[in-house]
Design a protein around this motif. Structure first.
Motif, PDB file in Angstrom:
ATOM      1  N   ILE A  44      -0.466  -1.812 -10.645  1.00  0.00           N
ATOM      2  CA  ILE A  44       0.263  -0.901 -10.040  1.00  0.00           C
ATOM      3  C   ILE A  44       1.037  -0.645 -10.690  1.00  0.00           C
ATOM      4  O   ILE A  44       2.593  -1.592 -11.443  1.00  0.00           O
TER       5      ILE A  44
ATOM      6  N   CYS B  88       1.618  -5.724 -13.082  1.00  0.00           N
ATOM      7  CA  CYS B  88       2.044  -4.954 -12.476  1.00  0.00           C
ATOM      8  C   CYS B  88       3.198  -3.827 -13.264  1.00  0.00           C
ATOM      9  O   CYS B  88       3.348  -5.095 -14.500  1.00  0.00           O
TER      10      CYS B  88
ATOM     11  N   TYR C 273      -1.253  -3.993  -0.983  1.00  0.00           N
ATOM     12  CA  TYR C 273      -2.444  -3.227  -2.580  1.00  0.00           C
ATOM     13  C   TYR C 273      -3.892  -4.221  -1.616  1.00  0.00           C
ATOM     14  O   TYR C 273      -5.155  -4.050  -2.455  1.00  0.00           O
TER      15      TYR C 273
END
Lengths: 533, 533
Positions: free
Chosen positions: A283, A256, A199
């Motif tokens: 994410i 996330c 990432y």
């Protein structure tokens, strides 16, 4: 919400010794070593369970337990007392750290254990209290008290071998009983670095804890964030309001979770809306929600990353950026799960991923058509399933972890997931991807959710059966869905023979429990729409 | 300059197999396997030398040689033919890849080898030509021709064990004869990741090749840049003009080298000056130039990083940002070499660095005073010196690599280098840091360079002797230097008893060769300044 824990921010200095040193943790580590639990063998490795939401204590234990030489088992807090009892017994856990919110469940599980005729002692219970909110039950230790009794000169217990286990993470159980995937220090270390690369995370990130730490050790983010000297914003409960407030207050850079996090963000009420100062990376891994939701989240100021992975490979293993405004080539339909494998720099720490014939282990040609099984190899794969040699042997072949997912390799080298092996339908001798059927049905403006399973058929073997949830006040007939599929030019063998309207059963990560739908499909009578189906 | 090679840009796609796959390299790898050199044993590992500036071919060979299962030995192009002959013989190199610029030296070395009575065959010579500039000598193969004869389906030869050697890098020889530090695949892999973390490099960097690839494999940047999908701007010769042009044309983000690179940048002529579009990171390791130079480079638009390390630990191991405008705490005198060890996130892949008593191996207290030896431990340390068990055993103790550098640990945990063990002076029983004396003398406005060594003394054992180079037209007496040191409150035992004015002898990285100065110091008569010294 709004409690001390919900917004407490821990700033973690880091340095380069095995995994990450965290001075505060030394105290816990020390204590884990010194405690005299009945049956505890300090000379050999033992396991320690945690049962808590994403609080600072849960974060601390991701470091403290391994640094004490023990195996960390962060358990799903939705386990009911009997299942928890069985799990603790299997793990032979010496200690369980319990958040006050779950002390009732754990006490019941311990009661069940103590009634069982077992040679094993029940684990010691340590209560993680909050402003003395809960009275510490008898025979229970207090987390903060233990911390304050620790010594600061404790030497970290390094593993004898980097392949020794660091943690056990249970699968979500979408295909049956959860299995405990055992991670090694080496795999956790390398995956912590891997998420940073994947990432492209810069030093000093601000991480909002919306993914459960009991899932794949929070995708290894506890260690990755510490390695980058980042800030952790812990959350006891995840709502759209809390997410937006945290972003504004703490300048969150990353969060996330399962794709349901996107639904949550999109569900923000107008009066709760706050302007996000800079774009935030979110994410997600798993089946994506609708384009509408994705577009809404994007407009709020989020950059969406979509991953493919599973508990057995320590969480998501791939990354592709999603954008509705400027779709990438091959991403016209962003609901296809494509694994970017050859392109970009996403997987520099994964040794290999491939699509192979599971019998011959020969790679499928890069033709975008030939279906094989997606497989992973290398450092970032579990050691095996805890206490389950049979299932471990079943999923490993020649060093490859067989995901149980069917896929193809596209001419550009990308891997595209087609279906779960267990979920796919074999109709008239051909493999049909339920995901592709679902993708078409989901484009119907009235459809909120859909899941397709196989229904036994005497002539064809199996036929597709669709379970559909409609939006709000919408109504639709089974035949209208079937007609829609025909209009969208689905091949004849992919068009559902049956359509049921109902709420889909899901597990705690939002995954549809298809094995329940398969049972149901068997009992459904056939329909006739007057168009040959 | 301005040739095809000088500016050729190679764009490297990357993916996650062992180290980095680089399709183009497969050809070289294939060829290395297939070639039939006299004496070549394809079943065991063999070594392959390169003798080239930072050209694309040199970069390619950083991949191709290891991928062929061979050990890469990129040799210093300043080696004279007899030394080169000895080195090739020691390495038992099967092949040497030679840039056309150096074909003469290599031919001479091969001639020397063929005259020696040795059981070993001379290595095959492969000429890396440039626009057919040089006629391929007889018995010499052509690089491009070999590449074009390669097969694309070659399978990379992975090492049997990740601890197998990947390369041999010779030390710069500032303390004597160069030694060959052997790197493992594991250490090279982890250091490639480490440099990315250390300098917080984002995906797709543009790297300007100003550090020699024959030094610590270019500090592992060949692999790091590929891992990030970056662009390599190769340079045959490094000048200020070329650096600035490259930055403007290729949008360079990073460059590295010895601190002399800062002198080069600062020496830019007014008519060559170009505006740098965005700030560029320049990473240097070794003794720093003057504050004036640093400040000038900074103003040109460079962010300066300063590292501490050595060939044996794969290059610089630490990073601190230098800034003259806003000095960090403890950086008031930025010429002190401090190793930030506990702070920040610079060393997450280094297992440990410490200052220890080399006899007892006990860590020194963090008092900023007690001198010990700086030591490294962990993955990012060489396996040992090639064919030199005696020297290897001398520098390793209990798993620690002993750097031969003296240092202290400050109360904040930082490690501060004081001197090379060999260079330090023991006067009247006390260890005196020559670096600290040099630091004071360097602040004199007339002084360009200075080096202090010990001069034998019957009464005190040794006394400091300073060798000074003055700026341009400046003149100064020995006594003026001594008086300056007194005014700056240097302790009595640190004030030089002798001062010589002359150009300092340096090696190819700009390191002063103190062993030559020590020999000279012995011959110098004492001076009398009329103030007790």
């Amino acid at each position: 919400m709004g409690s001390f824990w919900s917004y407490l921010t821990t700033k973690i200095p880091s340095c380069g010794v095995h995994l990450v040193i965290f001075n505060y943790e030394k105290l816990i580590a020390l204590w884990l070593k010194d405690i005299t639990c009945k049956g505890l063998q300090t000379s050999s490795t033992f396991s320690v369970a945690t049962f808590a939401p994403n609080t600072p204590a849960q974060y601390e234990l991701q470091f403290g337990v391994p640094m004490a030489g023990a195996i960390l088992c962060s358990l799903n807090t939705s386990l009911d007392p009997p299942t928890l009892a069985t799990t603790l017994q299997q793990l032979e856990a010496k200690i369980i750290f319990v958040d006050h919110q779950y002390i009732q469940s754990v006490s019941e599980a311990i009661k069940i254990l103590s009634h069982e005729k077992t040679a094993l002692a029940s684990p010691c219970v340590v209560l993680i209290n909050e402003r003395n909110r809960t009275i510490v039950p008898s025979k229970t230790l207090d987390y903060e008290e233990l911390l304050s009794s620790g010594k600061s000169d404790f030497n970290i217990l390094h593993p004898n071998d980097e392949c020794d286990p660091i943690s056990i993470n249970f699968t979500s159980g979408s295909t049956g009983k959860p299995k405990g995937a055992v991670y090694s220090h080496r795999s956790a270390y390398l995956n912590s670095l891997s998420v940073i690369f994947r990432y492209d995370i810069k030093k000093m990130p601000v991480f909002l804890w919306t993914v459960d730490m009991f899932r794949c050790n929070g995708w290894c983010f506890p260690w990755a964030v510490a390695a980058l000297g980042g800030t952790n914003v812990c959350l006891r409960e995840v709502t759209a309001k809390v997410i937006f407030n945290s972003i504004v207050i703490h300048k969150v850079t990353h969060l996330c979770g399962p794709p349901t996090i996107l639904d949550k963000i999109a569900s923000l009420k107008a009066d709760e809306q706050r302007v996000i100062p800079t774009r935030v990376d979110v994410i997600v891994a798993g089946p994506l929600p609708s384009l509408e939701i994705i577009s809404k989240v994007e407009k709020f100021g989020f950059d969406i990353h979509h991953g493919y992975g599973m508990t057995e490979v320590l969480g998501p293993m791939t990354d592709r950026s999603l954008t509705t405004s400027n779709p990438q080539e091959n991403d016209k339909d962003i609901e296809i799960q494509k694994i970017r494998y050859r392109e970009g720099t996403h997987n520099i720490l994964t040794q290999d991923v491939d699509v192979k014939d599971p019998e011959t282990m020969i790679s499928v040609p890069s033709d975008g058509n030939t279906i094989g099984e997606i497989m992973f190899k290398g450092n970032i794969v579990m050691l095996g399933y805890f206490n389950n040699m049979e299932k471990t042997q079943k999923v490993f072949k020649g060093g490859w972890y067989m995901t149980g997912d069917l896929g193809v390799r596209n001419p550009n080298g990308d891997i595209e997931m087609k279906d779960r092996k267990l979920d796919s339908i074999i109709t008239n001798g051909e493999i049909v991807s339920t995901i592709e059927i679902e993708r078409v049905i989901r484009t119907h403006p009235f459809v909120k959710e859909v899941a397709v399973v196989g229904k036994p058929d005497n002539a064809l073997g199996e036929t597709p059966c669709a379970f559909v949830t409609l939006k709000g006040e919408c109504t639709l007939t089974s035949c209208a869905i079937i007609k829609f599929c025909q209009e969208k030019s689905l091949p004849r063998n992919m068009i559902p023979r049956n359509v049921c309207f109902e709420v889909l059963p899901t597990n705690s990560t939002g995954k549809v429990l298809k094995f329940l739908l398969r049972q149901k499909a068997k009992t459904i009578g056939s329909i006739l729409c007057g168009n040959g189906y």
